[in-house]
Write a protein that holds these residues in place. Structure first.
Motif, PDB file in Angstrom:
ATOM      1  N   THR A 104       0.824  -1.205   0.000  1.00 53.27           N
ATOM      2  CA  THR A 104       0.000   0.000   0.000  1.00 53.27           C
ATOM      3  C   THR A 104       0.857   1.253   0.000  1.00 53.27           C
ATOM      4  O   THR A 104       1.976   1.266   0.515  1.00 53.27           O
ATOM      5  CB  THR A 104      -0.958   0.001   1.210  1.00 53.27           C
ATOM      6  OG1 THR A 104      -1.836   1.132   1.116  1.00 53.27           O
ATOM      7  CG2 THR A 104      -0.194   0.057   2.526  1.00 53.27           C
ATOM      8  N   LEU A 105       0.340   2.301  -0.607  1.00 53.15           N
ATOM      9  CA  LEU A 105       1.013   3.594  -0.635  1.00 53.15           C
ATOM     10  C   LEU A 105      -0.020   4.702  -0.794  1.00 53.15           C
ATOM     11  O   LEU A 105      -0.972   4.567  -1.567  1.00 53.15           O
ATOM     12  CB  LEU A 105       2.057   3.669  -1.749  1.00 53.15           C
ATOM     13  CG  LEU A 105       1.673   3.408  -3.201  1.00 53.15           C
ATOM     14  CD1 LEU A 105       2.762   3.975  -4.133  1.00 53.15           C
ATOM     15  CD2 LEU A 105       1.533   1.904  -3.488  1.00 53.15           C
ATOM     16  N   THR A 106       0.137   5.770  -0.019  1.00 54.80           N
ATOM     17  CA  THR A 106      -0.809   6.882  -0.013  1.00 54.80           C
ATOM     18  C   THR A 106      -0.098   8.165  -0.400  1.00 54.80           C
ATOM     19  O   THR A 106       0.846   8.590   0.283  1.00 54.80           O
ATOM     20  CB  THR A 106      -1.453   7.043   1.376  1.00 54.80           C
ATOM     21  OG1 THR A 106      -2.163   5.843   1.702  1.00 54.80           O
ATOM     22  CG2 THR A 106      -2.423   8.221   1.403  1.00 54.80           C
ATOM     23  N   ASN A 107      -0.538   8.758  -1.502  1.00 60.64           N
ATOM     24  CA  ASN A 107       0.052   9.997  -2.010  1.00 60.64           C
ATOM     25  C   ASN A 107       1.562   9.879  -2.203  1.00 60.64           C
ATOM     26  O   ASN A 107       2.326  10.794  -1.895  1.00 60.64           O
ATOM     27  CB  ASN A 107      -0.281  11.175  -1.084  1.00 60.64           C
ATOM     28  CG  ASN A 107      -1.737  11.574  -1.177  1.00 60.64           C
ATOM     29  OD1 ASN A 107      -2.351  11.444  -2.218  1.00 60.64           O
ATOM     30  ND2 ASN A 107      -2.290  12.047  -0.078  1.00 60.64           N
ATOM     31  N   VAL A 108       1.966   8.735  -2.732  1.00 61.76           N
ATOM     32  CA  VAL A 108       3.380   8.471  -2.991  1.00 61.76           C
ATOM     33  C   VAL A 108       3.655   8.330  -4.481  1.00 61.76           C
ATOM     34  O   VAL A 108       4.691   8.786  -4.980  1.00 61.76           O
ATOM     35  CB  VAL A 108       3.833   7.188  -2.252  1.00 61.76           C
ATOM     36  CG1 VAL A 108       5.236   6.762  -2.688  1.00 61.76           C
ATOM     37  CG2 VAL A 108       3.801   7.396  -0.747  1.00 61.76           C
ATOM     38  N   LEU A 109       2.739   7.725  -5.220  1.00 64.49           N
ATOM     39  CA  LEU A 109       2.996   7.386  -6.625  1.00 64.49           C
ATOM     40  C   LEU A 109       3.370   8.624  -7.440  1.00 64.49           C
ATOM     41  O   LEU A 109       4.220   8.549  -8.331  1.00 64.49           O
ATOM     42  CB  LEU A 109       1.769   6.702  -7.230  1.00 64.49           C
ATOM     43  CG  LEU A 109       2.010   5.874  -8.490  1.00 64.49           C
ATOM     44  CD1 LEU A 109       2.846   4.637  -8.174  1.00 64.49           C
ATOM     45  CD2 LEU A 109       0.691   5.458  -9.137  1.00 64.49           C
ATOM     46  N   HIS A 110       2.757   9.767  -7.147  1.00 63.63           N
ATOM     47  CA  HIS A 110       3.052  10.963  -7.947  1.00 63.63           C
ATOM     48  C   HIS A 110       4.415  11.570  -7.628  1.00 63.63           C
ATOM     49  O   HIS A 110       4.843  12.516  -8.289  1.00 63.63           O
ATOM     50  CB  HIS A 110       1.938  12.009  -7.809  1.00 63.63           C
ATOM     51  CG  HIS A 110       1.803  12.632  -6.452  1.00 63.63           C
ATOM     52  ND1 HIS A 110       0.980  12.109  -5.477  1.00 63.63           N
ATOM     53  CD2 HIS A 110       2.361  13.740  -5.906  1.00 63.63           C
ATOM     54  CE1 HIS A 110       1.037  12.878  -4.400  1.00 63.63           C
ATOM     55  NE2 HIS A 110       1.876  13.877  -4.634  1.00 63.63           N
ATOM     56  N   HIS A 111       5.110  11.018  -6.626  1.00 59.78           N
ATOM     57  CA  HIS A 111       6.478  11.449  -6.320  1.00 59.78           C
ATOM     58  C   HIS A 111       7.531  10.553  -6.983  1.00 59.78           C
ATOM     59  O   HIS A 111       8.725  10.882  -6.924  1.00 59.78           O
ATOM     60  CB  HIS A 111       6.721  11.428  -4.814  1.00 59.78           C
ATOM     61  CG  HIS A 111       6.055  12.547  -4.069  1.00 59.78           C
ATOM     62  ND1 HIS A 111       6.533  13.833  -4.076  1.00 59.78           N
ATOM     63  CD2 HIS A 111       4.934  12.563  -3.300  1.00 59.78           C
ATOM     64  CE1 HIS A 111       5.750  14.600  -3.332  1.00 59.78           C
ATOM     65  NE2 HIS A 111       4.775  13.854  -2.854  1.00 59.78           N
ATOM     66  N   LEU A 112       7.115   9.450  -7.565  1.00 61.83           N
ATOM     67  CA  LEU A 112       8.082   8.481  -8.089  1.00 61.83           C
ATOM     68  C   LEU A 112       8.587   8.869  -9.473  1.00 61.83           C
ATOM     69  O   LEU A 112       7.817   9.339 -10.315  1.00 61.83           O
ATOM     70  CB  LEU A 112       7.464   7.084  -8.145  1.00 61.83           C
ATOM     71  CG  LEU A 112       6.977   6.505  -6.810  1.00 61.83           C
ATOM     72  CD1 LEU A 112       6.529   5.067  -7.001  1.00 61.83           C
ATOM     73  CD2 LEU A 112       8.054   6.601  -5.730  1.00 61.83           C
ATOM     74  N   ARG A 113       9.868   8.633  -9.693  1.00 56.10           N
ATOM     75  CA  ARG A 113      10.469   8.918 -10.992  1.00 56.10           C
ATOM     76  C   ARG A 113       9.790   8.127 -12.107  1.00 56.10           C
ATOM     77  O   ARG A 113       9.520   8.647 -13.189  1.00 56.10           O
ATOM     78  CB  ARG A 113      11.961   8.566 -10.950  1.00 56.10           C
ATOM     79  CG  ARG A 113      12.702   8.821 -12.265  1.00 56.10           C
ATOM     80  CD  ARG A 113      14.113   8.258 -12.213  1.00 56.10           C
ATOM     81  NE  ARG A 113      14.130   6.808 -12.306  1.00 56.10           N
ATOM     82  CZ  ARG A 113      14.488   5.993 -11.309  1.00 56.10           C
ATOM     83  NH1 ARG A 113      14.825   6.471 -10.135  1.00 56.10           N
ATOM     84  NH2 ARG A 113      14.497   4.679 -11.490  1.00 56.10           N
TER      85      ARG A 113
END
Length: 258
Positions: A104-113
């Motif tokens: 799970t991840l919350t508001n993380v995907l948009h920070h990934l390269r």
């Protein structure tokens, strides 16, 4: 992760610690997170008994509510279980392949390269039928002005590929538009994951309208009485769930590993 600006990385490390303290002292925001996690995980049978890996746990309060999870981040924080770059999750020897029930991840995907690279690699750690559960900003009529003009993170819908051109610091680099585009306007990007996930079985959900903004978010605490916020939050959640295109500010996605 190749960090191009080590000073900015150190800044993001310090900001994460400050944000974590502010978040946990904000009663309304902690209630927001509690209700979010209930919506995400109550539908997973025996969730408290599952082997759960959280990506991007630096600020996240999930472990406060679900102590059994494994908390991870790229930032070197002493309260984490594992420190690593999630882009390299497929090669992470600390976790056996096909051993995790939920990532799970919350508001993380948009920070990934490279979100697609991460999602592909994450499938290697999930059991067959395991779930990857993510939460990201949703661009509705209500949320768009907040996300585009009032929030500090960039919003760029003009990209041709779901990648960030440069990575400076883990928090400082982002494009809030990427996850929304992947799941709503550029579903062709998701087809790159058709060998790893059952794309026909993706379950989407919507969470809150302005309820997050009313808390003040992580950066501040707005003087909204907790009793009043508790009364308002169910109404706000229903608006987002019933009329997402008009009101929703966040969406969730459950992906099932093949």
């Amino acid at each position: 992760m190749k960090i191009e600006n080590t000073e900015l990385y150190d800044h993001d490390l310090a900001m994460t610690l400050e944000n974590r303290d502010r978040l946990q002292s904000n009663r309304n925001l902690m209630l927001w997170y509690r209700e979010l996690y209930a919506q995400l995980f109550d539908q997973i049978p025996n969730f408290s008994q599952k082997k759960v890996l959280e990506i991007g746990s630096g600020t996240s309060p999930l472990k406060k509510f679900q102590p059994h999870i494994m908390a991870t981040d790229v930032l070197n924080l002493d309260y984490l279980d594992i420190v690593f770059d999630c882009h390299n999750i497929a090669d992470l020897q600390a976790i056996k392949d096909h051993s995790i029930d939920v990532i799970t991840l919350t508001n993380v995907l948009h920070h990934l390269r490279d979100p697609i690279l991460f999602l592909s690699g994450a499938s290697r750690k999930l059991k067959k039928g395991g779930q990857l559960v993510l939460v990201e900003p949703y661009f509705s009529a209500v949320s768009y002005p907040f996300l585009k003009f009032l929030h500090h993170e960039p919003v760029d819908f003009q990209i041709s590929q779901p990648v960030l051109d440069t990575i400076e610091g883990p928090l400082s680099s982002s494009n809030q538009a990427i996850p929304y585009m992947m799941f709503f306007s550029r579903r062709d990007w998701l087809t790159r994951l058709s060998n790893q996930y059952d794309l026909k079985a993706i379950k989407l959900g919507y969470f809150t309208s302005i309820a997050y903004m009313v808390t003040g978010g992580i950066s501040r605490i707005l003087p909204v009485p907790h009793w009043l916020y508790r009364l308002y939050l169910p109404i706000d959640r229903r608006l987002a769930r019933t009329f997402p295109v008009l009101f929703a500010s966040f969406f969730s996605a459950h992906l099932i590993a093949k």
